[in-house]
Write an enzyme that holds these catalytic residues in place. Structure first.
Site, PDB file in Angstrom:
ATOM      1  N   ASP A 395       9.060  44.722  99.308  1.00 30.22           N
ATOM      2  CA  ASP A 395       9.328  43.337  99.694  1.00 30.22           C
ATOM      3  C   ASP A 395      10.405  43.316 100.783  1.00 30.22           C
ATOM      4  OD1 ASP A 395       9.231  40.583  99.719  1.00 30.22           O
ATOM      5  OD2 ASP A 395       9.414  40.377  97.539  1.00 30.22           O
ATOM      6  N   GLU A 398      10.985  43.203 106.531  1.00 30.87           N
ATOM      7  CA  GLU A 398      11.282  42.867 107.938  1.00 30.87           C
ATOM      8  C   GLU A 398      12.703  43.224 108.394  1.00 30.87           C
ATOM      9  OE1 GLU A 398      11.700  39.199 105.411  1.00 30.87           O
ATOM     10  OE2 GLU A 398      10.171  40.732 105.656  1.00 30.87           O
ATOM     11  N   ASP A 468       6.016  34.392 102.322  1.00 29.20           N
ATOM     12  CA  ASP A 468       6.203  33.317 101.342  1.00 29.20           C
ATOM     13  C   ASP A 468       5.827  31.964 101.943  1.00 29.20           C
ATOM     14  OD1 ASP A 468       7.183  35.361  99.775  1.00 29.20           O
ATOM     15  OD2 ASP A 468       9.282  34.876 100.135  1.00 29.20           O
TER      16      ASP A 468
END
Length: 792
Positions: A395, A398, A468
């Protein structure tokens, strides 16, 4: 990583001369050194840098070693022409402009005459440049790629995009054209892509020089093949990863996680994957400890074993940051491999909103540092992989960067400033896990679910999801073009949170008629993505949260989960096509219908594999005054690409391509059309992907054109396929003679079927070709691995 060093030499006396190199030519025009290199007959690298500077480039994306290409150099007037067997590059010796042509002399791409820019820039104390290059495109030329963009656009013309990795926008500095060429801008710093009527350009904050690759493939598949040749091929994923996945934010104990799988088995609804989200490690000060320190996970070994005994697989959330009380934090800090900028979680308290007066102290690790990647894997391996974990959910890859300040980008990494390598972070962290696991075992294929990506990430066994996103009908539609443009960058594995992650616009979502319908439609779309995964916050997403058998929403969900499993032989074969032949699973219409101008900018339809046209329903139809209302049947207007006939998957009705039609769309119908001449293998009804062998497949023939399909099979996991241990059976349909030819089975692998039954079905109008049972034109044959011909 490919390292390329250039030292400028003095061209003062040779203003219009050039130096021939092993790969191309180098020259100086005005104050700029220009080098053109053939990496392959269809791949040309262009480098430019200011005179009297030193240009050292370490490519993080490109792994191809340039070949000594067979090319000719022709001097004509004020131009140098470099010509290979596939393409040509023209260098204007006065302006420095490079023009790319095909072998017929047609211009593919033109640089802007004064399009190269070098602006002095101080990067964390180092004198360097901001660099840019502009190109001239045709007015009606459509462009695709750039990564995952939540803008709803199919063609990426007429816009400006600031490319810095974030939660829901994943950037790849690559585009390809309907004309059959692509451009990879090999720069990792914050970049602006800009397209207007005057020019198309990339401009990056940091670069010692300009470095880009032009590739010619003739069509979209060909361009993708060149991009993968340059940046890496796609490994096979395990068969089970193409089944159905259930997740939520978050399962708070091992009993809850195991209980979800048990419930699916009790209901008889297929499931292959369950995902354990965050905080199994305990509090935020222990963030990403890679151990089960939360008392709700009292015996993690038993949890994994229980899930495996239920014939399910489990992957687990890991992050790229660590809390201050973790062992990883201390070890990484000791080698200077932690960054100091705001990231998630900001607070040590788990309450919402965050209490910033209790800072978490969580810091992102330096994934550019090979020693840091070693430390990361050491704890991941001993703390989690050793339990038998099946894969990873990396997760915030980035990574999360909150309240960014210019000084944050001055942060020192192993490869220079964070600014210089910012957009390549996901490539480095995902690559570290892939490479380390491959060193440990070849028995289990690497599978990584992750939130961000950069060019070359397809080589690391990663499936990227779109972040998300906030649930809405508009968001659902935007995922279609987002996934398609990402695939057009050469990275074929993509998915989204089915139902959207945040439910901010829906009160009591499980009782909200509009959300229930949205979820069902999103799940239908998800059934035709490379990964079918339900996930989100605000409400649990398990099928039993939407009622029971007989409830229209429940029944629609169950129908498409079952359909996913029936299509597994088709999906797994499409996956192999991506690995072996440079293909893509999600296919924008430009990939198969580039000559159809009406198809080029459609943002809500696509091919799944090379046979099935998918038309997701992206507008609500059955919510009235907050309640479900199925009294009237809605419809979806869709376009059928020209040049071929299309067969309605659900009814068998045939339509001529090149027209718009209205298709009735009751809640359990997402319009699906099969291209005439297609051959679809239909698998058995199962509860998980490997429950039954494919020894009794239905083979559907869709009349109207000749067709071919190759059924791929292997052990379903492990890397023996890389040694040639797999099999392929090719089916060929002659529409004129109504004969299906089944080839000899090529290849072998342990456990391969040597005898099986094929139920051959010729699909005709009205015979019902979905899950429903009805009379069909068919024949049963026994196949023993030898060539067989069947007359229908």
């Amino acid at each position: 990583m490919l390292v390329f060093s250039i030292i400028a030499w003095n061209f003062t006396a040779y203003s219009q001369s050039y130096l021939k190199t092993d790969l191309g030519v180098q020259t100086q025009i005005n104050s700029t050194v220009i080098e053109i290199q053939f990496y392959a007959p269809s791949i040309i690298r262009v480098l430019k840098w200011p005179q009297d500077t030193y240009f050292k480039k370490e490519s993080l994306s490109v792994i191809k070693v340039p070949q000594s290409a067979n090319f000719k150099i022709i001097r004509q007037a004020d131009e140098i022409v470099l010509k290979s067997q596939k393409t040509e590059a023209f260098l204007n010796l006065k302006s420095g402009k490079v023009t790319f042509r095909d072998l017929s002399g047609n211009i593919l791409l033109d640089e802007h005459e004064k399009g190269a820019t070098f602006t002095a820039f101080n990067d964390a104390g180092n004198n360097t440049f901001s660099v840019g290059q502009s190109f001239l495109l045709e007015k009606d030329e459509t462009l695709y790629g750039l990564g995952i963009l939540q803008n709803g656009k199919m063609s990426q013309r007429n816009q400006e995009v600031k490319m810095i990795q974030n939660n829901t926008w994943d950037f790849v500095t690559f585009f390809q054209s309907v004309k059959g060429y692509g451009v990879f801008w090999d720069n990792y710093s914050p970049t602006i892509f800009k397209d207007s009527s005057g020019e198309t350009s990339f401009t990056s904050e940091v670069g010692d020089g300009i470095d880009y690759y032009f590739m010619y493939g003739g069509n979209a598949d060909g361009v993708i093949a060149q991009m993968r040749d340059l940046t890496g091929q796609v490994p096979m994923f395990p068969l089970w990863t193409y089944g159905y996945w259930q997740s939520k934010e978050r399962y708070k104990s091992q009993d809850e996680t195991v209980g979800v799988v048990k419930k699916y088995r009790e209901l008889g609804v297929p499931l292959d994957g369950i995902i354990q989200d965050w905080q199994y490690w305990g509090n935020n000060y222990l963030w990403n400890a890679m151990e089960f320190l939360n008392p709700g996970f009292y015996d993690p070994q038993k949890m994994v074993e229980d899930l495996h005994n239920l014939n399910a697989h489990v992957i687990i959330s890991v992050w790229n940051s660590f809390g201050p009380m973790t062992k990883q934090y201390r070890e990484l800090d000791s080698i200077g491999a932690l960054f100091r900028f705001d990231t998630w979680p900001q607070s040590g308290s788990e309450k919402w909103p965050p209490r910033l007066d209790y800072p978490s102290g969580v810091r992102v690790y330096d994934a550019y540092n090979p020693k840091a990647r070693d430390i990361y894997w050491k704890y991941l391996n001993t703390g989690i992989f050793s339990l038998g974990m099946d894969g990873w959910w990396i997760d915030s890859s980035e990574p999360d960067h909150f309240n960014p300040k210019p000084s944050d980008f001055d942060t020192k990494t192993f490869l220079g400033s964070f600014r210089k390598v910012r957009n390549a972070y996901p490539l480095m962290t995902v690559g570290g896990v892939y490479q380390h696991q491959r060193e440990v075992t070849s028995d289990k294929r690497v599978f990584i679910l992750t939130r961000s990506a950069f060019a070359g990430q397809q080589r690391y066994g990663a499936n990227t999801w779109s972040g998300d996103v906030v649930a809405s009908w508009e968001a659902l539609q935007n995922q279609i073009s987002a996934g398609l443009n990402f695939s057009l960058c050469g990275i074929p594995h993509w998915n989204s949170d089915i139902g959207g992650f945040f439910l901010w616009d829906f009160k009591n979502p499980l009782q909200n008629a509009d959300y229930r319908e949205l979820y069902a439609r999103w799940l239908q779309f998800g059934a035709f993505c490379p990964m079918m995964r339900s996930h989100g916050e605000g409400a649990p997403r398990e099928i039993y949260q939407f009622g029971q058998k007989g409830d229209p929403v429940y029944d629609a969900i169950e129908k498409y989960i079952n359909l996913r499993y029936l299509l597994l032989p088709y999906i797994y074969s499409a996956s192999w096509d991506a690995t072996a032949n440079g293909s893509s699973m999600m296919r924008a219409l430009v990939m198969d219908f580039a000559a159809d101008k009406d198809a080029l900018d459609i943002n809500d339809e696509y091919m799944f594999g090379k046979s099935i046209l998918v038309c997701p329903v992206t507008k609500g139809m059955y919510s009235k005054d907050g309640k479900e209302d199925f009294s009237a049947v809605g419809e979806r207007i869709l376009y059928l690409p020209k040049g071929i006939n299309w067969i309605d998957f659900w009814t068998g009705e045939t339509f001529e391509g090149g027209q718009r039609i209205a298709r009735k769309t009751p809640l359990d119908i997402m319009p699906l059309f099969v291209k005439a001449g297609s051959i679809l293998p239909i698998g058995p009804k199962v509860q998980y992907a490997e429950e039954k062998k494919w020894d009794n497949l239905e083979i559907r023939i869709y009349e109207g054109a000749d067709g071919e399909f190759t059924l791929y099979e292997d052990e379903g996991d492990g890397y023996n396929y890389e040694k040639g241990l797999y099999s392929a059976i090719t089916f060929k349909w002659s529409d004129k003679n109504k004969i299906l030819t089944i080839s000899e089975q090529k290849g072998s692998f342990p456990g391969m079927l040597t005898s099986r039954n094929f139920h051959i079905v010729k699909v005709t109008s009205g015979n019902g070709t979905g899950l429903e049972k009805s009379e069909k034109t068919s024949k049963n044959i026994k196949y023993l691995g030898k060539e067989t011909r069947v007359k229908l």
